[in-house]
Design a protein around this motif. Sequence first.
Motif, mmCIF file in Angstrom:
data_model
loop_
_atom_site.group_PDB
_atom_site.id
_atom_site.type_symbol
_atom_site.label_atom_id
_atom_site.label_comp_id
_atom_site.label_asym_id
_atom_site.label_seq_id
_atom_site.Cartn_x
_atom_site.Cartn_y
_atom_site.Cartn_z
ATOM 1 N N LYS A 1 -44.008 -5.482 -5.960
ATOM 2 C CA LYS A 1 -43.567 -6.165 -7.178
ATOM 3 C C LYS A 1 -44.044 -5.437 -8.432
ATOM 4 N N LYS A 2 -45.288 -4.952 -8.418
ATOM 5 C CA LYS A 2 -45.820 -4.222 -9.575
ATOM 6 C C LYS A 2 -45.008 -2.965 -9.849
ATOM 7 N N GLU A 3 -44.696 -2.221 -8.793
ATOM 8 C CA GLU A 3 -43.941 -0.985 -8.965
ATOM 9 C C GLU A 3 -42.520 -1.273 -9.430
ATOM 10 N N ASN A 4 -41.884 -2.294 -8.864
ATOM 11 C CA ASN A 4 -40.533 -2.654 -9.302
ATOM 12 C C ASN A 4 -40.533 -3.083 -10.761
ATOM 13 N N ALA A 5 -41.519 -3.881 -11.162
ATOM 14 C CA ALA A 5 -41.598 -4.334 -12.557
ATOM 15 C C ALA A 5 -41.836 -3.152 -13.492
ATOM 16 N N ALA A 6 -42.714 -2.233 -13.099
ATOM 17 C CA ALA A 6 -43.021 -1.090 -13.947
ATOM 18 C C ALA A 6 -41.798 -0.191 -14.137
ATOM 19 N N MET A 7 -40.942 -0.121 -13.122
ATOM 20 C CA MET A 7 -39.725 0.689 -13.224
ATOM 21 C C MET A 7 -38.555 -0.127 -13.761
ATOM 22 N N GLU A 8 -38.862 -1.338 -14.233
ATOM 23 C CA GLU A 8 -37.876 -2.249 -14.812
ATOM 24 C C GLU A 8 -36.747 -2.565 -13.851
ATOM 25 N N LYS A 9 -37.099 -2.680 -12.589
ATOM 26 C CA LYS A 9 -36.138 -3.145 -11.580
ATOM 27 C C LYS A 9 -36.289 -4.657 -11.514
ATOM 28 N N ASN A 10 -35.382 -5.347 -12.139
ATOM 29 C CA ASN A 10 -35.444 -6.800 -12.158
ATOM 30 C C ASN A 10 -34.865 -7.334 -10.849
ATOM 31 N N LYS A 11 -35.704 -7.333 -9.840
ATOM 32 C CA LYS A 11 -35.266 -7.745 -8.510
ATOM 33 C C LYS A 11 -35.563 -9.218 -8.299
ATOM 34 N N SER A 12 -34.658 -9.858 -7.598
ATOM 35 C CA SER A 12 -34.946 -11.207 -7.139
ATOM 36 C C SER A 12 -35.217 -11.100 -5.646
ATOM 37 N N TYR A 13 -36.120 -11.919 -5.177
ATOM 38 C CA TYR A 13 -36.548 -11.868 -3.787
ATOM 39 C C TYR A 13 -36.123 -13.126 -3.067
ATOM 40 N N THR A 14 -35.733 -12.952 -1.806
ATOM 41 C CA THR A 14 -35.384 -14.111 -0.993
ATOM 42 C C THR A 14 -36.669 -14.858 -0.653
ATOM 43 N N GLU A 15 -36.513 -16.057 -0.155
ATOM 44 C CA GLU A 15 -37.672 -16.851 0.254
ATOM 45 C C GLU A 15 -38.469 -16.122 1.342
ATOM 46 N N GLU A 16 -37.742 -15.480 2.267
ATOM 47 C CA GLU A 16 -38.403 -14.737 3.344
ATOM 48 C C GLU A 16 -39.191 -13.546 2.780
#
Length: 99
Positions: free
Chosen positions: A22-37
């Motif tokens: 999550k930290k790496e995705n946020a730092a690269m401005e990848k606004n990802k949504s995650y499934t419950e799993e």
Amino acid sequence: PSNPLPVAKYIDLILYSREQIKKENAAMEKNKSYTEEQEAAPWGIVSIKAQDVDYEIPMTPITAMRNALGKEEGGSGVKLEREKYMEAFRYWNDHATVS
């Protein structure tokens, strides 16, 4: 083929904690949504390495350099350790990745 590739005897799974991913995705401005799993999973697989030895081989030098970059550049932000880098260089100078 006359020289088929050998079948790997072991696999080495490289895992990152969900928090690190999550930290790496946020730092690269990848606004990802995650499934419950995905949210429930404490780890994510980032690499699967096939190999013939039952111990961890050095990461490739380019991976070590990329990891030393900040998270904004897609790295993990882990400081490059010269001795470990040189160990990787010496190992990979005589080996190759085949895919």
